[in-house]
Structure formats: C-alpha cells, structure tokens
Design a protein around this motif. Structure first.
Motif, mmCIF file in Angstrom:
data_model
loop_
_atom_site.group_PDB
_atom_site.id
_atom_site.type_symbol
_atom_site.label_atom_id
_atom_site.label_comp_id
_atom_site.label_asym_id
_atom_site.label_seq_id
_atom_site.Cartn_x
_atom_site.Cartn_y
_atom_site.Cartn_z
ATOM 1 N N LYS A 132 0.952 5.480 -1.296
ATOM 2 C CA LYS A 132 -0.369 4.682 -1.079
ATOM 3 C C LYS A 132 -1.626 5.639 -0.710
ATOM 4 O O LYS A 132 -1.281 6.635 0.135
ATOM 5 C CB LYS A 132 -0.241 3.703 0.058
ATOM 6 N N ASN A 133 -2.640 5.355 -1.324
ATOM 7 C CA ASN A 133 -3.796 6.495 -0.979
ATOM 8 C C ASN A 133 -4.544 5.727 0.208
ATOM 9 O O ASN A 133 -4.131 4.918 0.974
ATOM 10 C CB ASN A 133 -4.419 6.703 -2.218
ATOM 11 N N TYR A 134 -5.898 6.262 0.373
ATOM 12 C CA TYR A 134 -6.883 5.883 1.414
ATOM 13 C C TYR A 134 -7.058 4.571 1.549
ATOM 14 O O TYR A 134 -7.282 3.892 2.543
ATOM 15 C CB TYR A 134 -7.944 6.855 1.393
ATOM 16 N N VAL A 135 -7.045 3.960 0.340
ATOM 17 C CA VAL A 135 -7.488 2.364 0.245
ATOM 18 C C VAL A 135 -6.224 1.545 -0.019
ATOM 19 O O VAL A 135 -6.494 0.305 -0.541
ATOM 20 C CB VAL A 135 -8.668 2.191 -0.860
ATOM 21 N N ASN A 136 -5.220 2.118 0.286
ATOM 22 C CA ASN A 136 -3.894 1.337 -0.010
ATOM 23 C C ASN A 136 -3.619 0.844 -1.478
ATOM 24 O O ASN A 136 -2.853 -0.082 -1.694
ATOM 25 C CB ASN A 136 -3.837 0.018 0.975
ATOM 26 N N SER A 137 -4.085 1.651 -2.414
ATOM 27 C CA SER A 137 -3.524 1.258 -3.709
ATOM 28 C C SER A 137 -2.673 2.583 -4.195
ATOM 29 O O SER A 137 -2.612 3.546 -3.262
ATOM 30 C CB SER A 137 -4.756 1.104 -4.723
ATOM 31 N N ILE A 138 -1.871 2.501 -5.404
ATOM 32 C CA ILE A 138 -1.031 3.843 -5.697
ATOM 33 C C ILE A 138 -2.050 4.852 -6.012
ATOM 34 O O ILE A 138 -2.919 4.803 -6.748
ATOM 35 C CB ILE A 138 0.013 3.278 -6.767
ATOM 36 N N PHE A 139 -1.608 5.799 -5.394
ATOM 37 C CA PHE A 139 -2.317 7.245 -5.661
ATOM 38 C C PHE A 139 -2.243 7.561 -7.185
ATOM 39 O O PHE A 139 -1.261 7.415 -7.694
ATOM 40 C CB PHE A 139 -1.738 8.231 -4.815
ATOM 41 N N GLY A 140 -3.469 7.990 -7.815
ATOM 42 C CA GLY A 140 -3.731 8.200 -9.050
ATOM 43 C C GLY A 140 -2.597 9.395 -9.608
ATOM 44 O O GLY A 140 -1.996 9.424 -10.706
ATOM 45 N N GLY A 141 -2.278 10.287 -8.552
ATOM 46 C CA GLY A 141 -1.126 11.605 -8.863
ATOM 47 C C GLY A 141 0.069 10.815 -9.169
ATOM 48 O O GLY A 141 0.778 11.511 -9.931
ATOM 49 N N SER A 142 0.289 9.899 -8.391
ATOM 50 C CA SER A 142 1.779 9.544 -8.442
ATOM 51 C C SER A 142 2.014 8.369 -9.818
ATOM 52 O O SER A 142 2.932 8.886 -10.504
ATOM 53 C CB SER A 142 2.072 8.396 -7.292
ATOM 54 N N MET A 143 1.017 7.882 -10.318
ATOM 55 C CA MET A 143 0.994 7.140 -11.516
ATOM 56 C C MET A 143 0.857 8.204 -12.736
ATOM 57 O O MET A 143 1.742 8.051 -13.658
ATOM 58 C CB MET A 143 -0.329 6.611 -11.634
ATOM 59 N N PHE A 144 0.253 9.308 -12.753
ATOM 60 C CA PHE A 144 0.253 10.205 -13.872
ATOM 61 C C PHE A 144 1.832 11.104 -13.690
ATOM 62 O O PHE A 144 2.408 11.148 -14.842
ATOM 63 C CB PHE A 144 -0.955 11.116 -13.566
ATOM 64 N N SER A 145 2.191 11.361 -12.557
ATOM 65 C CA SER A 145 3.167 12.546 -12.627
ATOM 66 C C SER A 145 4.736 11.425 -12.740
ATOM 67 O O SER A 145 5.576 12.011 -13.384
ATOM 68 C CB SER A 145 3.243 12.904 -11.064
ATOM 69 N N ALA A 146 4.509 10.168 -12.594
ATOM 70 C CA ALA A 146 5.587 9.493 -12.971
ATOM 71 C C ALA A 146 6.020 9.009 -14.388
ATOM 72 O O ALA A 146 6.907 9.173 -15.168
ATOM 73 C CB ALA A 146 5.501 7.862 -12.332
ATOM 74 N N VAL A 147 4.535 9.320 -15.212
ATOM 75 C CA VAL A 147 4.447 9.217 -16.752
ATOM 76 C C VAL A 147 4.592 10.640 -17.456
ATOM 77 O O VAL A 147 5.351 10.523 -18.280
ATOM 78 C CB VAL A 147 3.319 8.556 -16.925
#
Length: 172
Positions: A59-74
């Motif tokens: 989770k990032n600062y606004v409680n959504s999934i951190f973009g880096g986690s999204m990209f690194s998982a893909v």
C-alpha cells in the motif's frame, strides 16, 4: 547461466515445467518482493495468471497498491514465459516497457499472460526470415471478475535466433 536457469534445468527433470514455473517464481526472492503471486500456469505454459493481493506490504501513501508493485509483478513474466515456450535456440529479452495507471487499486489485482500456438508459429517464422524481431505484449491489471482495468503495461520484447545474436554480438 543464472541460478534460476540452473534450478529450472535440474528441477524440470523431476517436476513439470508448469509447476516449476509457478513455485519457482513464487519462492524466488526477486519476485516475492513484488508482492505478486502466480496463481495459475497451464501445462503448456501458454496461459499464466498472477494475483497482486493488496496488503500492508504494497500500500502506498493513499492506501492503494503502489505502482512499483504492480509493474514489478508483471515485468518478468512475458519474457520468461516466452523463453520457455520458444526454447534454447532463441534469445529473448526485455527491451522496454510502458506503464499506464488508469485508477487507484484498492482491491486485489489479477493479470493474465497468454500466448497462442499460432503466435509462437508466427514468431518462429519471422525469426527464420529476419533473424530478429520485436514483439509488443499488452497486459492489463484488473479486478477479480476482470471488469475494471487499473493498470496497463506494454512490454516490448526482443527475440532473435541464437546464432544470429552471437554473430551480431561479435561484430560490435
């Protein structure tokens, strides 16, 4: 040869490539840090599904999934999937990526990676004619029922005949 390729080479003598792919990724430190998990791998490796569960780890600062986690998982999936589908006579590597975040992800995300036999035949045919090519693969991170897209990732993969790649490398 990387430690992951050595494990895959030895492991494939004892368990299926699909099982090795799934558990190899899910247990590897580099992929675990992404917070993504491979949930499904077809026996022929043509279809792979990942899940990114939302948690305190991503989770990032606004409680959504951190973009880096999204990209690194893909990021590693299309390249490694295609390497396994084409075999050792080909070179496959990531050339570039483009990420487009569509909306904040405050729920688990899923992505499906697919190649078709026809697509693989076309790649092999193009490589036979041209020795190398670039392939664009689009991946969408969506909710569980796949009705909402939160992120789009465009991967550009370089593919070459191994012999051509070695000749080209020597010329430089």
């Amino acid at each position: 040869m990387s430690v992951y390729r050595k494990i895959a080479e030895v492991g494939s003598k004892f368990i299926s490539k699909a099982t090795l792919f799934k558990y190899g990724f899910n247990l590897s430190p580099m992929y675990r840090r992404s917070t993504g998990r491979i949930k499904y791998v077809s026996d022929d490796l043509l279809d792979i599904t990942i899940k990114i569960p939302i948690s305190y780890k991503n989770k990032n600062y606004v409680n959504s999934i951190f973009g880096g986690s999204m990209f690194s998982a893909v990021d590693p999936i299309p390249m490694v999937q295609l390497m396994n589908l084409l075999g050792d006579n080909y070179i496959v590597w990531d050339k570039s990526a483009k990420v487009r975040f569509k909306k904040p992800a405050k729920e688990n995300l899923y992505a499906d990676f697919q190649f078709t036999k026809n697509e693989l035949d076309n790649i092999k045919s193009l490589i036979e004619d041209q020795n190398e090519m670039e392939l664009i693969k689009q991946v969408h991170l969506k909710n569980k029922d796949r009705s909402v897209t939160f992120c789009e990732v465009q991967k550009i993969l370089y593919i070459s005949d191994k012999k051509h790649f070695k000749r080209k490398k020597r010329k430089k």
